[in-house]
Design a protein around this motif. Structure first.
Motif, PDB file in Angstrom:
ATOM      1  N   VAL A 194      -9.767   4.736  -1.530  1.00 40.93           N
ATOM      2  CA  VAL A 194     -10.676   4.168  -0.539  1.00 40.93           C
ATOM      3  C   VAL A 194     -10.572   2.651  -0.625  1.00 40.93           C
ATOM      4  N   LEU A 195     -10.431   1.989   0.518  1.00 39.06           N
ATOM      5  CA  LEU A 195     -10.345   0.531   0.581  1.00 39.06           C
ATOM      6  C   LEU A 195     -11.595  -0.004   1.263  1.00 39.06           C
ATOM      7  N   LEU A 196     -12.275  -0.932   0.602  1.00 40.13           N
ATOM      8  CA  LEU A 196     -13.491  -1.515   1.185  1.00 40.13           C
ATOM      9  C   LEU A 196     -13.677  -2.943   0.689  1.00 40.13           C
ATOM     10  N   PRO A 197     -14.466  -3.748   1.407  1.00 37.04           N
ATOM     11  CA  PRO A 197     -14.677  -5.137   0.989  1.00 37.04           C
ATOM     12  C   PRO A 197     -15.392  -5.227  -0.353  1.00 37.04           C
ATOM     13  N   ASP A 198     -14.939  -6.144  -1.172  1.00 36.80           N
ATOM     14  CA  ASP A 198     -15.657  -6.452  -2.408  1.00 36.80           C
ATOM     15  C   ASP A 198     -16.975  -7.117  -2.044  1.00 36.80           C
ATOM     16  N   LEU A 199     -17.998  -6.901  -2.875  1.00 35.97           N
ATOM     17  CA  LEU A 199     -19.317  -7.465  -2.581  1.00 35.97           C
ATOM     18  C   LEU A 199     -19.341  -8.984  -2.647  1.00 35.97           C
ATOM     19  N   LYS A 200     -18.323  -9.584  -3.272  1.00 33.07           N
ATOM     20  CA  LYS A 200     -18.265 -11.056  -3.316  1.00 33.07           C
ATOM     21  C   LYS A 200     -17.846 -11.655  -1.982  1.00 33.07           C
ATOM     22  N   TRP A 201     -17.306 -10.848  -1.072  1.00 30.71           N
ATOM     23  CA  TRP A 201     -16.837 -11.346   0.224  1.00 30.71           C
ATOM     24  C   TRP A 201     -17.874 -11.060   1.302  1.00 30.71           C
ATOM     25  N   ASP A 202     -18.256 -12.100   2.060  1.00 31.79           N
ATOM     26  CA  ASP A 202     -19.265 -11.908   3.102  1.00 31.79           C
ATOM     27  C   ASP A 202     -18.668 -11.425   4.420  1.00 31.79           C
ATOM     28  N   GLN A 203     -17.343 -11.293   4.500  1.00 25.22           N
ATOM     29  CA  GLN A 203     -16.623 -10.736   5.657  1.00 25.22           C
ATOM     30  C   GLN A 203     -16.753 -11.579   6.921  1.00 25.22           C
ATOM     31  N   LYS A 204     -17.108 -12.838   6.776  1.00 20.48           N
ATOM     32  CA  LYS A 204     -17.261 -13.700   7.936  1.00 20.48           C
ATOM     33  C   LYS A 204     -15.995 -14.491   8.251  1.00 20.48           C
ATOM     34  N   GLN A 205     -15.032 -14.548   7.332  1.00 19.66           N
ATOM     35  CA  GLN A 205     -13.782 -15.257   7.546  1.00 19.66           C
ATOM     36  C   GLN A 205     -12.744 -14.681   6.591  1.00 19.66           C
ATOM     37  N   VAL A 206     -11.465 -14.790   6.982  1.00 24.80           N
ATOM     38  CA  VAL A 206     -10.408 -14.205   6.150  1.00 24.80           C
ATOM     39  C   VAL A 206      -9.916 -15.173   5.081  1.00 24.80           C
ATOM     40  N   ASP A 207     -10.370 -16.425   5.110  1.00 23.83           N
ATOM     41  CA  ASP A 207      -9.900 -17.393   4.108  1.00 23.83           C
ATOM     42  C   ASP A 207     -10.215 -16.948   2.688  1.00 23.83           C
ATOM     43  N   ASP A 208     -11.315 -16.225   2.498  1.00 21.45           N
ATOM     44  CA  ASP A 208     -11.656 -15.726   1.174  1.00 21.45           C
ATOM     45  C   ASP A 208     -11.714 -14.198   1.166  1.00 21.45           C
ATOM     46  N   LEU A 209     -10.815 -13.590   1.934  1.00 20.86           N
ATOM     47  CA  LEU A 209     -10.739 -12.130   2.012  1.00 20.86           C
ATOM     48  C   LEU A 209     -10.624 -11.517   0.627  1.00 20.86           C
ATOM     49  N   TYR A 210     -11.407 -10.445   0.401  1.00 22.50           N
ATOM     50  CA  TYR A 210     -11.414  -9.784  -0.904  1.00 22.50           C
ATOM     51  C   TYR A 210     -11.793  -8.323  -0.698  1.00 22.50           C
ATOM     52  N   LEU A 211     -10.820  -7.440  -0.903  1.00 19.79           N
ATOM     53  CA  LEU A 211     -11.072  -6.010  -0.788  1.00 19.79           C
ATOM     54  C   LEU A 211     -10.669  -5.307  -2.079  1.00 19.79           C
ATOM     55  N   ILE A 212     -11.244  -4.126  -2.285  1.00 18.99           N
ATOM     56  CA  ILE A 212     -10.956  -3.312  -3.464  1.00 18.99           C
ATOM     57  C   ILE A 212     -10.470  -1.939  -3.015  1.00 18.99           C
ATOM     58  N   ALA A 213      -9.361  -1.485  -3.606  1.00 21.92           N
ATOM     59  CA  ALA A 213      -8.882  -0.124  -3.395  1.00 21.92           C
ATOM     60  C   ALA A 213      -9.249   0.697  -4.622  1.00 21.92           C
ATOM     61  N   ILE A 214     -10.040   1.738  -4.427  1.00 18.62           N
ATOM     62  CA  ILE A 214     -10.498   2.598  -5.530  1.00 18.62           C
ATOM     63  C   ILE A 214      -9.731   3.911  -5.472  1.00 18.62           C
ATOM     64  N   ALA A 215      -8.989   4.215  -6.524  1.00 21.35           N
ATOM     65  CA  ALA A 215      -8.178   5.434  -6.564  1.00 21.35           C
ATOM     66  C   ALA A 215      -9.072   6.669  -6.609  1.00 21.35           C
ATOM     67  N   ARG A 216      -8.605   7.761  -6.020  1.00 20.88           N
ATOM     68  CA  ARG A 216      -9.362   9.010  -6.056  1.00 20.88           C
ATOM     69  C   ARG A 216      -9.204   9.730  -7.396  1.00 20.88           C
ATOM     70  N   GLN A 217      -8.079   9.541  -8.058  1.00 24.48           N
ATOM     71  CA  GLN A 217      -7.927  10.139  -9.379  1.00 24.48           C
ATOM     72  C   GLN A 217      -8.969   9.564 -10.327  1.00 24.48           C
ATOM     73  N   LYS A 218      -9.636  10.439 -11.071  1.00 20.34           N
ATOM     74  CA  LYS A 218     -10.747   9.998 -11.911  1.00 20.34           C
ATOM     75  C   LYS A 218     -10.386   9.846 -13.389  1.00 20.34           C
ATOM     76  N   ASP A 219      -9.142  10.129 -13.764  1.00 16.27           N
ATOM     77  CA  ASP A 219      -8.788  10.116 -15.180  1.00 16.27           C
ATOM     78  C   ASP A 219      -7.947   8.902 -15.570  1.00 16.27           C
ATOM     79  N   ILE A 220      -7.891   7.883 -14.720  1.00 19.12           N
ATOM     80  CA  ILE A 220      -7.135   6.673 -15.037  1.00 19.12           C
ATOM     81  C   ILE A 220      -8.143   5.552 -15.257  1.00 19.12           C
ATOM     82  N   LYS A 221      -8.310   5.158 -16.500  1.00 18.39           N
ATOM     83  CA  LYS A 221      -9.309   4.148 -16.834  1.00 18.39           C
ATOM     84  C   LYS A 221      -8.827   2.735 -16.538  1.00 18.39           C
ATOM     85  N   SER A 222      -7.570   2.450 -16.854  1.00 20.25           N
ATOM     86  CA  SER A 222      -7.077   1.082 -16.736  1.00 20.25           C
ATOM     87  C   SER A 222      -5.555   1.062 -16.732  1.00 20.25           C
TER      88      SER A 222
END
Length: 330
Positions: A194-222
């Protein structure tokens, strides 16, 4: 800097972690536009009383404040929003200027912008735990060199002892929370994310674009858990994530920085997508690993991250740092 025991994302507060921890003063513009109404305003800070300023940065225009809302401890993060190019004409036309100094061709003014162009992005953590307060306090950091054996004998046992909740992550993956913020969703249980905006990004401009992709597999810690069998997952995140960002934000792959953190701020595989040129928190070489490099390293050596020595910063109050000191590794 990374603090593996105190990040918001790994708090053990329970299934409503996200909903209670981050309260926005204003909803995303996108949400307001969808129903044709102005987003609702609320003043969750009207009862906030300040105890102390935990840290601040004049350069980054951000301040972390500790206090109380009613009887609950709270941390408030205040951050000046970037100046948007599409609002420049209105800014120049509608602002008031007070002259402070003039010398030949040089002059400086104090500019008072219209209120709607002078917003402060505000994040509220309430109830805040002692771990949250420590997270935002200015702390000295130390660089740790962790061998593969160090990970197995020091870091992994420490992680397992924490019993930190990832329910907020599962809520996102199951669309029980933040479903309206999802930019892209691949439901495949093996290579999906799932890809969604990081909470640090206010989504008002792309200059500080920040998104997070969260894997569906649950057994990969790092990073340490990755091997060549995870290459299809990593390649899918890398390719589909870039395509989704191009389609939604018209930002090509050549302007993106795509990377993983080690240590991560929470122990469920996730990938950071930020705009190249934006000095995002944690994008320094001591913590960020480019996803393209990770893929190539695993192609060359299937067990690369299980054996390689990895360096990362830890804050002075981090319990993991104490474990490394006890083991004589620092």
């Amino acid at each position: 800097m990374a603090n593996v025991s105190t990040k918001r994302e790994i708090s053990s507060a329970g299934s409503d972690e996200l909903s209670r921890e981050v309260k926005r003063v204003k909803s995303d513009d996108k949400n307001g536009e969808e129903d044709g109404n102005e987003p609702e305003w609320e003043n969750v800070l009207s009862a906030f009383t300040t105890s102390s300023v935990l840290s601040d940065s004049a350069r980054e225009k951000i301040m972390f404040v500790h206090g109380k809302i009613a009887d609950n401890d709270a941390v408030v993060v205040l951050e000046k929003t970037p100046i948007r190019e599409d609002f420049l004409a209105e800014l120049f036309r509608g602002s008031k200027l007070r002259l402070e100094m003039k010398n030949d061709i040089y002059s400086s003014y104090r500019l008072q912008a219209p209120p709607h162009l002078n917003e402060i992005k505000t994040t509220v953590v309430c109830p805040a735990t002692e771990k949250h307060v420590k997270k935002y306090q200015r702390q000295e950091s130390f660089l740790v060199e962790e061998t593969g054996e160090d990970y197995r004998s020091i870091t992994l046992p420490y992680i397992q002892e924490q019993s930190l909740s990832l329910q907020w992550v599962y809520n996102i993956l199951e669309k029980k929370a933040e479903a309206d913020r999802i930019v892209y969703d691949d439901p495949d249980p093996e290579v999906g994310f799932v890809l969604l905006p990081d909470l640090k990004w206010d989504q008002k401009q792309v200059d500080d674009l920040y998104l997070i992709a969260i894997a569906r597999q649950k057994d990969i810690k790092s990073l340490r858990d990755l091997s060549s069998e995870h290459l299809p997952l990593l390649q899918n995140i890398f390719q589909r994530g870039k395509e989704a960002i191009l389609q939604r934000y018209d930002l090509p792959a050549s302007k993106l920085r795509v990377y993983l953190h080690y240590q991560p701020s929470y122990y469920h595989l996730h990938v950071h997508f930020t705009k190249l040129g934006y000095d995002a928190p944690g994008c320094g070489v001591e913590r960020a690993h480019l996803l393209s490099d990770v893929i190539q390293n695993l192609q060359a050596d299937p067990q690369f991250y299980k054996t390689r020595t990895l360096s990362f910063p830890l804050r002075a109050d981090d319990g993991l740092l104490g474990r490394f000191k006890e083991a004589g590794r620092l």
